[in-house]
Scaffold this active site. Structure first.
Site, PDB file in Angstrom:
ATOM      1  CG  ASP A  53      -1.818  -1.034   1.340  1.00 38.77           C
ATOM      2  OD1 ASP A  53      -2.022  -1.388   0.117  1.00 38.77           O
ATOM      3  OD2 ASP A  53      -2.546  -1.346   2.326  1.00 38.77           O
ATOM      4  CE  LYS A  75      -7.580  -0.192  -3.891  1.00 39.03           C
ATOM      5  NZ  LYS A  75      -8.674  -0.767  -3.486  1.00 39.03           N
ATOM      6  N   GLY A 106      -0.913  -1.107   8.948  1.00 42.38           N
ATOM      7  CA  GLY A 106      -1.620  -1.156  10.122  1.00 42.38           C
ATOM      8  C   GLY A 106      -2.059  -2.559  10.139  1.00 42.38           C
ATOM      9  CG  MET A 187      -9.455   6.019   5.205  1.00 35.81           C
ATOM     10  SD  MET A 187     -10.294   4.859   4.217  1.00 35.81           S
ATOM     11  CE  MET A 187     -10.781   3.684   5.576  1.00 35.81           C
TER      12      MET A 187
HETATM   13  N1  SAH Z   1      -5.207  -1.194   7.895  1.00 34.59           N
HETATM   14  C1  SAH Z   1      -4.791   0.099   8.425  1.00 34.59           C
HETATM   15  C2  SAH Z   1      -5.946   1.154   7.906  1.00 34.59           C
HETATM   16  C3  SAH Z   1      -6.058   1.380   6.691  1.00 34.59           C
HETATM   17  S1  SAH Z   1      -7.281   2.707   6.291  1.00 34.59           S
HETATM   18  C4  SAH Z   1      -4.678   0.065  10.064  1.00 34.59           C
HETATM   19  O1  SAH Z   1      -5.012  -1.199  10.521  1.00 34.59           O
HETATM   20  O2  SAH Z   1      -4.227   1.088  10.514  1.00 34.59           O
HETATM   21  C5  SAH Z   1      -6.349   3.972   6.033  1.00 34.59           C
HETATM   22  C6  SAH Z   1      -6.375   4.916   7.186  1.00 34.59           C
HETATM   23  O3  SAH Z   1      -5.848   4.475   8.328  1.00 34.59           O
HETATM   24  C7  SAH Z   1      -6.024   6.238   6.992  1.00 34.59           C
HETATM   25  O4  SAH Z   1      -6.744   7.287   6.462  1.00 34.59           O
HETATM   26  C8  SAH Z   1      -5.704   6.740   8.524  1.00 34.59           C
HETATM   27  O5  SAH Z   1      -6.900   7.181   9.074  1.00 34.59           O
HETATM   28  C9  SAH Z   1      -5.038   5.387   9.189  1.00 34.59           C
HETATM   29  N2  SAH Z   1      -3.795   5.235   9.479  1.00 34.59           N
HETATM   30  C10 SAH Z   1      -3.120   4.532   8.746  1.00 34.59           C
HETATM   31  N3  SAH Z   1      -1.890   4.346   9.045  1.00 34.59           N
HETATM   32  C11 SAH Z   1      -1.746   5.571   9.933  1.00 34.59           C
HETATM   33  C12 SAH Z   1      -0.674   6.295  10.549  1.00 34.59           C
HETATM   34  N4  SAH Z   1       0.557   5.886  10.419  1.00 34.59           N
HETATM   35  N5  SAH Z   1      -1.017   7.561  11.006  1.00 34.59           N
HETATM   36  C13 SAH Z   1      -2.387   7.827  11.191  1.00 34.59           C
HETATM   37  N6  SAH Z   1      -3.258   7.170  10.705  1.00 34.59           N
HETATM   38  C14 SAH Z   1      -3.072   6.235   9.972  1.00 34.59           C
END
Ligand code: SAH
Length: 262
Positions: A53, A75, A106, A187
């Site tokens: 990603d 994306k 994440g 998001m």
């Molecule tokens: N699978 C990911 C989420 C993906 S959706 C997880 O478990 O964290 C993408 C959203 O995740 C972003 O728009 C933001 O809201 C959040 N996000 C992901 N990484 C981030 C980071 N390092 N700092 C803050 N928000 C994060």
């Protein structure tokens, strides 16, 4: 946990190190390589192909083999993006002949469209497994030195998205507007005015705390303390990924002191 195609079961046994064609879904965590699991580290270092990603950090991509093929299928949420069908095809194609790591920011199981990719692999008879990662909300509260649940405040936690395939996402607003409710909003930047409007319409107080944590776990992590009515303004200069923690206020002075001590 390993899974094999329902249609054509393969042999059992640990495929993680055997070099068999396989797709490993791996959670990369929020960005700091130290927040990877040991299993994630091993799989990333052994992969022939890494399909990742946009939010996976360079420090983590640097842990791949020098000869690994890296494919960015990021994306942007609103800008040009890869079609999910094309990503599925890529996974099936490479997964049939190489050790593939599908690296998701994440936790792959939180807003990661994992089920769609798994269904494509199942349909094509490609084996896969899933390695969880630390989701942004968990790492964000760690930065604040606070917890997502608290006795007497919230007996439950909501993980919600600001927008979905149809636009700004509808939620159970009445429940989220209750005093003491806590939600981790992913998001959510562009949906800020919508979120504030919907929550206040359902009875949330204008001064309900919202902590915005941008670039969680990275060198440029930033914590912005806001309230519901000021949320859109608080987000005006937030350009990195951010998680919005509804119902959570930073303990003044403590988080900064905590960071200094680390
Ligand atoms: N699978 C990911 C989420 C993906 S959706 C997880 O478990 O964290 C993408 C959203 O995740 C972003 O728009 C933001 O809201 C959040 N996000 C992901 N990484 C981030 C980071 N390092 N700092 C803050 N928000 C994060």
């Amino acid at each position: 946990m390993r899974h094999f195609p329902i249609s054509a079961p393969s042999t059992t046994g640990d495929k993680r190190d055997s070099g068999c064609p396989h797709v490993h879904f791996v959670g990369a965590g929020p960005g700091d390589p130290e927040l990877l699991t040991l299993r994630a580290l091993g799989l990333i270092g052994a992969a022939d192909v890494v399909i990742h990603d946009r939010l996976v950090t360079q420090e983590i991509l640097d842990l791949t083999r020098p000869d690994a093929l890296l494919i960015d299928v990021g994306k942007t949420g609103f800008g040009p993006s890869w079609d999910q069908g094309d990503i599925n095809d890529l996974l099936v194609r490479h997964g049939a002949e190489a050790r593939v790591v599908r690296l998701k920011t994440g936790d792959p199981a939180v807003f990661g469209r994992l089920d769609e990719e798994v269904a494509a692999l199942d349909g094509a008879g490609v084996a896969y497994d899933v390695t969880p990662g630390i989701t942004a909300a968990s790492a964000a509260v760690a930065g604040l030195g606070l917890s997502l649940t608290q006795r007497g405040r919230n007996a439950g936690l909501r993980i919600v998205t600001g927008h979905d395939a149809k636009g700004f996402a509808e939620q159970d607003w009445r429940d989220l507007a209750r005093p003491g409710a806590v939600a981790a909003i992913y998001m959510g930047k562009r949906a800020a005015r919508f979120l504030t409007g919907r929550l206040m319409m359902h009875g949330a107080a204008a001064d309900t705390p919202v902590s915005v944590v941008e670039n969680v776990s990275r060198a440029d992590e930033r914590i912005i303390s806001s309230d519901l009515i000021g949320l859109a303004d608080a987000l005006a200069d937030v350009n990195g990924p951010a998680v919005l923690l509804l119902g959570i206020a930073p303990r003044t002075g403590i988080s900064a002191a905590l960071r200094e001590a680390l």
